[in-house]
Scaffold this active site. Structure first.
Site, mmCIF file in Angstrom:
data_model
loop_
_atom_site.group_PDB
_atom_site.id
_atom_site.type_symbol
_atom_site.label_atom_id
_atom_site.label_comp_id
_atom_site.label_asym_id
_atom_site.label_seq_id
_atom_site.Cartn_x
_atom_site.Cartn_y
_atom_site.Cartn_z
ATOM 1 N N TRP A 73 33.041 -37.701 13.636
ATOM 2 C CA TRP A 73 34.017 -37.195 14.461
ATOM 3 C C TRP A 73 34.572 -38.007 15.380
ATOM 4 C CZ3 TRP A 73 29.303 -34.736 13.356
ATOM 5 C CH2 TRP A 73 29.507 -33.637 12.725
ATOM 6 N N HIS A 117 35.079 -30.243 17.764
ATOM 7 C CA HIS A 117 34.873 -29.245 17.139
ATOM 8 C C HIS A 117 34.778 -27.916 17.990
ATOM 9 C CE1 HIS A 117 30.296 -30.594 16.301
ATOM 10 N NE2 HIS A 117 30.544 -30.890 17.477
ATOM 11 N N ARG A 153 40.853 -35.122 17.425
ATOM 12 C CA ARG A 153 40.417 -36.236 16.669
ATOM 13 C C ARG A 153 41.169 -37.405 16.946
ATOM 14 N NH1 ARG A 153 37.091 -33.752 12.104
ATOM 15 N NH2 ARG A 153 36.075 -32.009 13.148
ATOM 16 N N GLN A 164 40.163 -24.592 15.194
ATOM 17 C CA GLN A 164 39.084 -24.271 14.053
ATOM 18 C C GLN A 164 38.499 -22.720 14.665
ATOM 19 O OE1 GLN A 164 35.909 -27.212 14.752
ATOM 20 N NE2 GLN A 164 36.491 -28.466 12.858
ATOM 21 N N VAL A 211 22.984 -27.759 11.058
ATOM 22 C CA VAL A 211 22.547 -26.736 10.150
ATOM 23 C C VAL A 211 21.329 -27.334 9.036
ATOM 24 C CG1 VAL A 211 24.341 -25.091 10.178
ATOM 25 C CG2 VAL A 211 24.420 -27.043 8.702
ATOM 26 N N ALA A 213 25.680 -20.434 10.712
ATOM 27 C CA ALA A 213 26.966 -20.888 11.307
ATOM 28 C C ALA A 213 27.629 -21.330 10.363
ATOM 29 C CB ALA A 213 26.612 -21.970 12.423
HETATM 30 N N1 DAH Z 1 31.693 -28.486 13.048
HETATM 31 C C1 DAH Z 1 32.155 -28.912 11.643
HETATM 32 C C2 DAH Z 1 33.295 -30.031 11.660
HETATM 33 O O1 DAH Z 1 34.214 -30.002 12.615
HETATM 34 C C3 DAH Z 1 32.308 -27.687 10.759
HETATM 35 C C4 DAH Z 1 31.029 -26.954 10.825
HETATM 36 C C5 DAH Z 1 30.378 -27.243 9.534
HETATM 37 C C6 DAH Z 1 30.632 -25.869 11.559
HETATM 38 C C7 DAH Z 1 28.980 -26.707 9.648
HETATM 39 C C8 DAH Z 1 29.523 -25.231 11.339
HETATM 40 C C9 DAH Z 1 28.757 -25.516 10.171
HETATM 41 O O2 DAH Z 1 29.125 -24.131 12.262
HETATM 42 O O3 DAH Z 1 27.535 -24.888 10.310
HETATM 43 O O4 DAH Z 1 33.441 -30.480 10.921
#
Ligand code: DAH
Length: 339
Positions: A149, A180, A206, A220, A263, A307
């Site tokens: 990120w 995010h 970003r 998102q 996760v 999630a």
């Molecule tokens: N936050 C991640 C991103 O911006 C995307 C994401 C991946 C969100 C897996 C989630 C997850 O809640 O379980 O790349």
């Protein structure tokens, strides 16, 4: 003086009852004409004592002025012919109406589908603390995953006093533009007791070079579902149901093992349009990591859940065949008006 008052009331009453411009003009002559009531009274004032001039003069003059205005106003009212005089055959003027931005439309569509599956909507701030954006999501300092990120850091920082941050072993809290929507998981779980399921729409940032598929900010939708026995099968059902409804057709799905620190296990979701050739990457997801539950003091032996996170621009581009992400932000009305 009470004489004037009475005259005034009569005049105003008569004017109110006047049904035509001609009648209003008659009244003007009666009161304000050369031989009119007020004109005569004003002329008579010349013969009066200085005291009377002083007391009656201003009153009479104010009365004259007021009546003049009222007569003009009344004439205007009476000469207005209203809609009867309106030419209905004249060409109309086209109203210019604004419309929703395609991203707003798609975001609304996505949220509506999740709402129909009993998800609530939550939101969080765009300027976020380092703790919520990274640490609480099990992305420790110096962990290589932080490089996934690219971050806009803010110049302000603050001494840590909040208990939340103690576990992170840091003395100073830094701020950033959230990379995010996942930090809203943390904010929501701290404030609410499970079970719950939410989606979180929002803008993220970003620090990177722009091209057809990258922008320095985009949108998102985060998802979070926590219960006593929420599992990967539930995730799979919800996700497939969502995408089939969003694209309005039965898609093919592929769940690939992947890595996101918050996760375990983590997956990436690919879809294939009917008759299509390519697998399209559309979402990251997984079962919420026990360290994330610990960070928000939810007992990870009692509660579990999934999630997910997906990009709104990406979905809009696939659905409406938009070739370049930068078109969403260029402000070109020829683009915007097609939706
Ligand atoms: N936050 C991640 C991103 O911006 C995307 C994401 C991946 C969100 C897996 C989630 C997850 O809640 O379980 O790349």
């Amino acid at each position: 003086m009470s004489d004037y008052k009475k005259i005034k009331e009569e005049a105003i009453q008569a004017l109110r009852e006047a049904k035509s411009v001609e009648r209003a003009e008659e009244l003007r002559v009666v009161y304000l004409g050369r031989k009119g009531v007020i004109t005569t009274a004003l002329r008579a004032l010349a013969e009066k004592s200085i005291e009377e001039k002083r007391s009656d003069g201003p009153e009479l003059n104010a009365f004259r002025k007021e009546l003049e205005d009222r007569i003009k106003e009344r004439k205007k009212e009476l000469s207005f012919k209203g809609v009867a005089n309106f030419d209905l055959t004249m060409p109309g003027k086209k109203l210019k109406r604004g419309s929703l931005h395609p991203l707003s439309i798609v975001e609304k569509e996505i949220v509506a589908i999740f709402k129909s599956m009993n998800f609530s909507v939550a939101e969080g701030p765009e300027a976020e603390s380092e703790y919520y954006n990274f640490d609480a999501l099990n992305i420790p300092e110096n962990h290589p995953a932080r490089e996934m990120w690219d971050t806009f850091w803010l110049e302000s920082s603050q001494k840590i006093s909040d208990n939340n941050f103690k576990s992170s072993n840091k003395k100073v809290e830094k701020f950033l533009m959230r990379t995010h929507t996942s930090p809203v998981q943390i904010r929501f779980m701290k404030e609410n007791k499970p079970p719950f399921q939410i989606v979180v729409p929002g803008r993220v940032f970003r620090y990177e070079a722009t091209d057809m598929s990258h922008e320095i900010n985009f949108h998102q939708i985060e998802g979070l579902s926590i219960g006593r026995s929420i599992n990967l099968a539930n995730l799979k059902f919800i996700i497939e149901e969502f995408f089939n409804r969003f694209f309005g057709k039965k898609l093919e799905f592929r769940f690939r093992p992947s890595y996101f620190p918050f996760v375990e296990p983590g997956v990436e979701v690919d879809i294939k349009m009917p008759g299509g050739e390519k697998w399209l990457e559309v979402m990251g997801a997984g079962m919420v990591h026990k360290n994330v539950l610990k960070a928000v003091k939810i007992d990870e032996r009692e509660w579990q859940g999934f999630a997910f996170g997906m990009g709104v621009e990406r979905l809009a581009m696939l659905k409406y065949k938009i070739p370049d992400i930068r078109m969403f932000y260029a402000g070109d009305l020829r683009f915007i008006r097609q939706f």
